[in-house]
Design an enzyme around this catalytic site. Sequence first.
Site, PDB file in Angstrom:
ATOM      1  CD  GLU A 218      23.737 -15.900 -36.078  1.00 27.91           C
ATOM      2  OE1 GLU A 218      23.635 -14.962 -35.243  1.00 27.91           O
ATOM      3  OE2 GLU A 218      24.735 -16.078 -36.787  1.00 27.91           O
ATOM      4  N   GLY A 273      32.579 -16.005 -24.280  1.00 28.72           N
ATOM      5  CA  GLY A 273      31.591 -16.969 -24.763  1.00 28.72           C
ATOM      6  C   GLY A 273      32.162 -18.381 -24.894  1.00 28.72           C
ATOM      7  CD  GLU A 359      34.952 -16.665 -31.597  1.00 34.74           C
ATOM      8  OE1 GLU A 359      34.639 -17.481 -30.720  1.00 34.74           O
ATOM      9  OE2 GLU A 359      34.115 -15.935 -32.153  1.00 34.74           O
ATOM     10  CE  LYS A 518      28.457 -11.259 -34.309  1.00 38.98           C
ATOM     11  NZ  LYS A 518      28.601 -10.912 -32.900  1.00 38.98           N
TER      12      LYS A 518
HETATM   13  C1  G6Q Z   1      32.799 -16.689 -28.256  1.00 37.85           C
HETATM   14  C2  G6Q Z   1      32.232 -15.678 -29.116  1.00 37.85           C
HETATM   15  C3  G6Q Z   1      30.946 -16.048 -29.783  1.00 37.85           C
HETATM   16  C4  G6Q Z   1      29.700 -15.901 -28.911  1.00 37.85           C
HETATM   17  C5  G6Q Z   1      28.463 -16.001 -29.789  1.00 37.85           C
HETATM   18  C6  G6Q Z   1      27.184 -15.919 -29.010  1.00 37.85           C
HETATM   19  O1  G6Q Z   1      33.735 -16.511 -27.538  1.00 37.85           O
HETATM   20  O2  G6Q Z   1      32.167 -14.490 -28.454  1.00 37.85           O
HETATM   21  O3  G6Q Z   1      30.990 -17.354 -30.308  1.00 37.85           O
HETATM   22  O4  G6Q Z   1      29.689 -16.864 -27.907  1.00 37.85           O
HETATM   23  O5  G6Q Z   1      28.505 -14.995 -30.769  1.00 37.85           O
HETATM   24  O6  G6Q Z   1      27.109 -14.707 -28.315  1.00 37.85           O
HETATM   25  P1  G6Q Z   1      25.964 -14.440 -27.280  1.00 37.85           P
HETATM   26  O7  G6Q Z   1      26.119 -15.401 -26.162  1.00 37.85           O
HETATM   27  O8  G6Q Z   1      26.140 -13.017 -26.848  1.00 37.85           O
HETATM   28  O9  G6Q Z   1      24.660 -14.660 -28.000  1.00 37.85           O
END
Ligand code: G6Q
Length: 557
Positions: A218, A273, A359, A518
């Site tokens: 995305e 993240g 999560e 995914k």
């Molecule tokens: C959070 C997850 C997930 C992640 C996103 C964005 O803990 O891991 O929400 O933050 O998929 O990932 P990127 O920062 O690698 O784009």
Amino acid sequence: MQDTPQTLNDKAKESWRALQQHAADTANDHILDYFHRDPARVQSYSLSAAGLTLDYSKNRANSATLEKLVKLAEDAGMRKSIDAMFAGEPINHTEGRAVLHTALRSSSDTPVLVDGQDIKPEIRSALAQMEQFVSKVHRGEWLGYSGKPINDVVSIGIGGSYLGPRVAVEALRPYWQENIRCHFVSNVDGSDIAYTLENLNPETTLFIVQSKSFTTQETLANSMTAREWYLREGGSETGLSKHFVAVSSNVQRARDFGIDAENVFPMWDWVGGRYSLWSAIGLPIALQVGMKAFRELLAGAEAMDQHFKTAPLEQNMPVLMGMLGIWYHNFLGADSYVILPYDQTLENLPAHLQQVDMESNGKGVNRSGVGVDYATGPIIWGGAGTNGQHAYHQLLHQGTRWTPADFILPLKSHKPAGRHHAMLASNCFAQSQALMCGKSLEKARQELLDAGMSSERAGELAPHKVIPGNRPSNTLVMDEINPHTLGALIALYEQKVFVQGVIWNLNSFDQWGVELGKQLSDSILPMLLDTGASTDALDPSSAALVEKFRKANGSGS
Ligand code: G6Q
């Protein structure tokens, strides 16, 4: 009584059994009885830390309940687990990583080691890089391709690289810098970026590509679209470096995208993240409210961390909130948890906390990979009061499912217009009161009679007006929403989630469950883009949906 889980350690099994027995013994207790029996309940069931005050007196818990919950926490090794996280042990063992978002907000010089290396200098240098950049933008010294200063910042990221920064930017509206407006694009739905770009000027717009991995579908798609827009609308190739910066741990990929290495702010694999708003992923926050306020946000979170680390378990806010959640989900049968900020600027806080919680603890195997025989992460939902009162609160009051609730209220408003804030607070207090006190059949009937209704009609209508009550809630208040209290509030929930993960013996810091979707979407996309591609590998329902999409869009959509 339910069976005692077999996947807990022996001591924890014993305290779990004691709680099962206690749940049976107190099954008919009413919260109001606890108040009658203990006149000092409000005082003894209140706790302040880091600028937040928690009133947990409206819970279905008495002193024996709390003692037993704290005992379970001790027996599950809470203290050791907290120390292990702060010390940088690789507690995210499925990914072989430490979990150190707490180091990002630590102002002390005490080293925190990852693989024998102190990470504090890197953190300080990232903050210095942010500070320099933010100050250039604010002073109008960071100029776009045509020599104009930046007015609009578009943060492109998703999940953990989106929700936290967005909540902080919205909640800190009174602290916004003039002449800077942050926008957020997350969804791969093209309308998200299209509507965001509609009124922007490429000469004065800065894009921050926020992606720890720099591989997220995305974010890459939105960033490419932003780049095309910038060039199409007159931006120059040579000016790209002035309009695109990134936050990522993958510098090479960011460079391949065309971002200058010096404009890549760092991220590290020891920051998850959903716990990353405290890192350079918080750059949109810093641009919107200034570096001083951003540091104050970190300080608020640090104050909560200090409390979490040092307060005895029975006076520890994240521990108490976490353990009360365990009580409801594992012993009294609740399956969801609602977060109700009475503050419009916190409208999206439940969405961020939903990610942090679901999560982290939406897992079905314990740290050893063994399927657990107890419920883990609850369904987290919520929204801003008073809006929810005119929607889903009906179910909270009269539904067959009951849901523990957190009410969050700043005591002072940044926009004290007439009686608005008192009205907001009165609604907040009334909701927790109604959940707890309810309304009996007799009272409902009497009210109808007092209003002049016939006895027959009152008898018919009264059952519909009964509110069972005895529904638990916490109320969290702070003087006002400011960077410090917001930091403390978000850190409180992060640590609450940690506490529950310890009890459930989960790895709260991986997220393998999001991988399958995914992978599958990667295999379906070519079938949507090429009408000739075979759909034989799909199940019949998915194949039919692909066919419908192809018919609607033709090939090459
Ligand atoms: C959070 C997850 C997930 C992640 C996103 C964005 O803990 O891991 O929400 O933050 O998929 O990932 P990127 O920062 O690698 O784009």
